[in-house]
Design a protein around this motif. Structure first.
Motif, PDB file in Angstrom:
ATOM      1  N   GLU A  69       0.821  -1.209   0.000  1.00  0.00           N
ATOM      2  CA  GLU A  69       0.000   0.000   0.000  1.00  0.00           C
ATOM      3  C   GLU A  69       0.858   1.263   0.000  1.00  0.00           C
ATOM      4  OE1 GLU A  69      -2.485  -0.776   3.389  1.00  0.00           O
ATOM      5  OE2 GLU A  69      -3.860  -2.033   2.213  1.00  0.00           O
ATOM      6  N   ALA A  70       1.972   1.235   0.728  1.00  0.00           N
ATOM      7  CA  ALA A  70       2.865   2.392   0.763  1.00  0.00           C
ATOM      8  C   ALA A  70       3.462   2.659  -0.615  1.00  0.00           C
ATOM      9  CB  ALA A  70       3.976   2.183   1.791  1.00  0.00           C
ATOM     10  N   TYR A  71       3.849   1.613  -1.317  1.00  0.00           N
ATOM     11  CA  TYR A  71       4.382   1.791  -2.670  1.00  0.00           C
ATOM     12  C   TYR A  71       3.309   2.315  -3.620  1.00  0.00           C
ATOM     13  CZ  TYR A  71       9.018  -0.157  -1.884  1.00  0.00           C
ATOM     14  OH  TYR A  71      10.300  -0.347  -1.472  1.00  0.00           O
ATOM     15  N   PHE A  72       2.113   1.751  -3.561  1.00  0.00           N
ATOM     16  CA  PHE A  72       1.035   2.230  -4.434  1.00  0.00           C
ATOM     17  C   PHE A  72       0.685   3.687  -4.136  1.00  0.00           C
ATOM     18  CE2 PHE A  72      -0.404  -2.373  -4.975  1.00  0.00           C
ATOM     19  CZ  PHE A  72       0.084  -2.460  -6.271  1.00  0.00           C
ATOM     20  N   ALA A  73       0.760   4.070  -2.877  1.00  0.00           N
ATOM     21  CA  ALA A  73       0.413   5.440  -2.480  1.00  0.00           C
ATOM     22  C   ALA A  73       1.322   6.480  -3.126  1.00  0.00           C
ATOM     23  CB  ALA A  73       0.457   5.577  -0.961  1.00  0.00           C
ATOM     24  N   VAL A  74       2.546   6.088  -3.466  1.00  0.00           N
ATOM     25  CA  VAL A  74       3.470   7.041  -4.094  1.00  0.00           C
ATOM     26  C   VAL A  74       3.571   6.848  -5.604  1.00  0.00           C
ATOM     27  CG1 VAL A  74       4.807   7.450  -2.001  1.00  0.00           C
ATOM     28  CG2 VAL A  74       5.525   5.635  -3.587  1.00  0.00           C
ATOM     29  N   GLY A  75       2.666   6.029  -6.170  1.00  0.00           N
ATOM     30  CA  GLY A  75       2.572   5.934  -7.617  1.00  0.00           C
ATOM     31  C   GLY A  75       3.266   4.776  -8.291  1.00  0.00           C
ATOM     32  N   VAL A  76       3.716   3.808  -7.526  1.00  0.00           N
ATOM     33  CA  VAL A  76       4.343   2.640  -8.128  1.00  0.00           C
ATOM     34  C   VAL A  76       3.271   1.841  -8.875  1.00  0.00           C
ATOM     35  CG1 VAL A  76       5.423   0.423  -7.555  1.00  0.00           C
ATOM     36  CG2 VAL A  76       6.239   2.500  -6.492  1.00  0.00           C
ATOM     37  N   ASP A  77       3.628   1.317 -10.031  1.00  0.00           N
ATOM     38  CA  ASP A  77       2.692   0.550 -10.849  1.00  0.00           C
ATOM     39  C   ASP A  77       2.604  -0.921 -10.453  1.00  0.00           C
ATOM     40  OD1 ASP A  77       1.949   2.535 -12.981  1.00  0.00           O
ATOM     41  OD2 ASP A  77       4.126   2.541 -13.223  1.00  0.00           O
ATOM     42  N   CYS A  78       3.715  -1.496 -10.058  1.00  0.00           N
ATOM     43  CA  CYS A  78       3.797  -2.931  -9.811  1.00  0.00           C
ATOM     44  C   CYS A  78       4.470  -3.189  -8.467  1.00  0.00           C
ATOM     45  CB  CYS A  78       4.639  -3.625 -10.873  1.00  0.00           C
ATOM     46  SG  CYS A  78       4.060  -3.419 -12.544  1.00  0.00           S
ATOM     47  N   VAL A  79       3.978  -4.165  -7.753  1.00  0.00           N
ATOM     48  CA  VAL A  79       4.645  -4.623  -6.537  1.00  0.00           C
ATOM     49  C   VAL A  79       4.755  -6.136  -6.598  1.00  0.00           C
ATOM     50  CG1 VAL A  79       3.862  -2.715  -5.078  1.00  0.00           C
ATOM     51  CG2 VAL A  79       2.521  -4.793  -5.172  1.00  0.00           C
ATOM     52  N   GLU A  80       5.668  -6.649  -5.827  1.00  0.00           N
ATOM     53  CA  GLU A  80       5.812  -8.086  -5.710  1.00  0.00           C
ATOM     54  C   GLU A  80       5.808  -8.416  -4.233  1.00  0.00           C
ATOM     55  OE1 GLU A  80       8.849  -9.243  -4.212  1.00  0.00           O
ATOM     56  OE2 GLU A  80       9.496  -7.195  -4.052  1.00  0.00           O
ATOM     57  N   THR A  81       5.518  -9.648  -3.925  1.00  0.00           N
ATOM     58  CA  THR A  81       5.568 -10.082  -2.538  1.00  0.00           C
ATOM     59  C   THR A  81       6.989 -10.554  -2.262  1.00  0.00           C
ATOM     60  OG1 THR A  81       3.252 -10.682  -2.659  1.00  0.00           O
ATOM     61  CG2 THR A  81       4.493 -11.621  -0.847  1.00  0.00           C
ATOM     62  N   ASN A  82       7.380 -10.503  -1.015  1.00  0.00           N
ATOM     63  CA  ASN A  82       8.779 -10.724  -0.656  1.00  0.00           C
ATOM     64  C   ASN A  82       9.228 -12.164  -0.877  1.00  0.00           C
ATOM     65  OD1 ASN A  82       7.009 -11.346   1.504  1.00  0.00           O
ATOM     66  ND2 ASN A  82       8.735 -11.454   2.884  1.00  0.00           N
ATOM     67  N   THR A  83       9.338 -12.549  -2.124  1.00  0.00           N
ATOM     68  CA  THR A  83       9.710 -13.923  -2.449  1.00  0.00           C
ATOM     69  C   THR A  83      11.145 -14.048  -2.943  1.00  0.00           C
ATOM     70  OG1 THR A  83       8.791 -13.645  -4.650  1.00  0.00           O
ATOM     71  CG2 THR A  83       7.352 -14.622  -2.988  1.00  0.00           C
ATOM     72  N   PHE A  84      11.944 -12.993  -2.788  1.00  0.00           N
ATOM     73  CA  PHE A  84      13.325 -13.045  -3.255  1.00  0.00           C
ATOM     74  C   PHE A  84      14.049 -14.247  -2.646  1.00  0.00           C
ATOM     75  CE2 PHE A  84      17.825 -11.862  -2.998  1.00  0.00           C
ATOM     76  CZ  PHE A  84      18.085 -11.619  -4.327  1.00  0.00           C
ATOM     77  N   GLY A  85      13.776 -14.523  -1.377  1.00  0.00           N
ATOM     78  CA  GLY A  85      14.426 -15.643  -0.712  1.00  0.00           C
ATOM     79  C   GLY A  85      13.559 -16.875  -0.596  1.00  0.00           C
ATOM     80  N   ALA A  86      12.428 -16.897  -1.296  1.00  0.00           N
ATOM     81  CA  ALA A  86      11.528 -18.047  -1.206  1.00  0.00           C
ATOM     82  C   ALA A  86      11.947 -19.108  -2.214  1.00  0.00           C
ATOM     83  CB  ALA A  86      10.080 -17.623  -1.419  1.00  0.00           C
ATOM     84  N   ASN A  87      13.065 -19.696  -1.947  1.00  0.00           N
ATOM     85  CA  ASN A  87      13.548 -20.778  -2.787  1.00  0.00           C
ATOM     86  C   ASN A  87      14.214 -21.821  -1.885  1.00  0.00           C
ATOM     87  OD1 ASN A  87      16.565 -20.219  -2.669  1.00  0.00           O
ATOM     88  ND2 ASN A  87      15.827 -18.270  -3.516  1.00  0.00           N
ATOM     89  N   TYR A  88      14.423 -22.966  -2.423  1.00  0.00           N
ATOM     90  CA  TYR A  88      14.932 -24.107  -1.666  1.00  0.00           C
ATOM     91  C   TYR A  88      16.209 -23.780  -0.910  1.00  0.00           C
ATOM     92  CZ  TYR A  88      16.450 -28.889  -0.730  1.00  0.00           C
ATOM     93  OH  TYR A  88      16.856 -30.034  -0.119  1.00  0.00           O
ATOM     94  N   TRP A  89      17.150 -23.121  -1.565  1.00  0.00           N
ATOM     95  CA  TRP A  89      18.453 -22.879  -0.965  1.00  0.00           C
ATOM     96  C   TRP A  89      18.400 -21.801   0.114  1.00  0.00           C
ATOM     97  CZ3 TRP A  89      17.471 -23.882  -6.013  1.00  0.00           C
ATOM     98  CH2 TRP A  89      17.947 -25.094  -6.477  1.00  0.00           C
ATOM     99  N   ALA A  90      17.721 -20.717  -0.158  1.00  0.00           N
ATOM    100  CA  ALA A  90      17.637 -19.643   0.836  1.00  0.00           C
ATOM    101  C   ALA A  90      16.867 -20.096   2.068  1.00  0.00           C
ATOM    102  CB  ALA A  90      16.986 -18.408   0.226  1.00  0.00           C
ATOM    103  N   LEU A  91      15.754 -20.797   1.862  1.00  0.00           N
ATOM    104  CA  LEU A  91      14.995 -21.280   3.009  1.00  0.00           C
ATOM    105  C   LEU A  91      15.748 -22.391   3.737  1.00  0.00           C
ATOM    106  CD1 LEU A  91      11.358 -21.253   1.603  1.00  0.00           C
ATOM    107  CD2 LEU A  91      12.462 -19.572   3.097  1.00  0.00           C
ATOM    108  N   GLY A  92      16.630 -23.081   3.028  1.00  0.00           N
ATOM    109  CA  GLY A  92      17.469 -24.099   3.656  1.00  0.00           C
ATOM    110  C   GLY A  92      18.384 -23.523   4.716  1.00  0.00           C
ATOM    111  N   GLU A  93      18.768 -22.251   4.563  1.00  0.00           N
ATOM    112  CA  GLU A  93      19.588 -21.590   5.575  1.00  0.00           C
ATOM    113  C   GLU A  93      18.852 -21.505   6.908  1.00  0.00           C
ATOM    114  OE1 GLU A  93      21.104 -17.838   4.233  1.00  0.00           O
ATOM    115  OE2 GLU A  93      21.728 -18.695   2.313  1.00  0.00           O
TER     116      GLU A  93
END
Length: 99
Positions: A69-93
């Motif tokens: 919501e904060a990003y949309f409030a300042v005019g961002v067109d697209c957002v993603e959910t925090n899945t940068f680390g949602a992979n087998y190796w990162a979650l393995g840590e």
């Protein structure tokens, strides 16, 4: 292999994004992890997995939503959910790669 057919709402969003990309500069969100950490989630929010932002999708979707919501409030067109680390190796840590 089965063909996945998008719903009419998904198709409309995809079409709108393609039109935007074809006609103007589209701005995507920035530092998701930094914004999540600024919400000061507790160790309990992280399910005792300090710094594992992906867990917040499950435990504190309100925090994730507030960042979007904060990003949309300042005019961002697209957002993603925090899945940068949602992979087998990162979650393995965090010893939760099965999640």
């Amino acid at each position: 292999m089965a063909t996945v057919v998008p719903t009419s709402a998904q198709q409309a969003r995809a079409d709108a994004l393609r039109e935007a990309l074809a006609t103007r500069v589209v701005v995507a969100d920035g530092a998701m992890g930094t914004m999540l950490q600024a919400q000061d989630p507790s160790l309990e929010d992280f399910q005792q997995l300090e710094g594992c932002n992906e867990v917040l999708n499950v435990t504190r979707p309100d925090i994730v939503r507030s960042v979007h919501e904060a990003y949309f409030a300042v005019g961002v067109d697209c957002v993603e959910t925090n899945t940068f680390g949602a992979n087998y190796w990162a979650l393995g840590e965090y010893d939760i790669s099965e999640r």
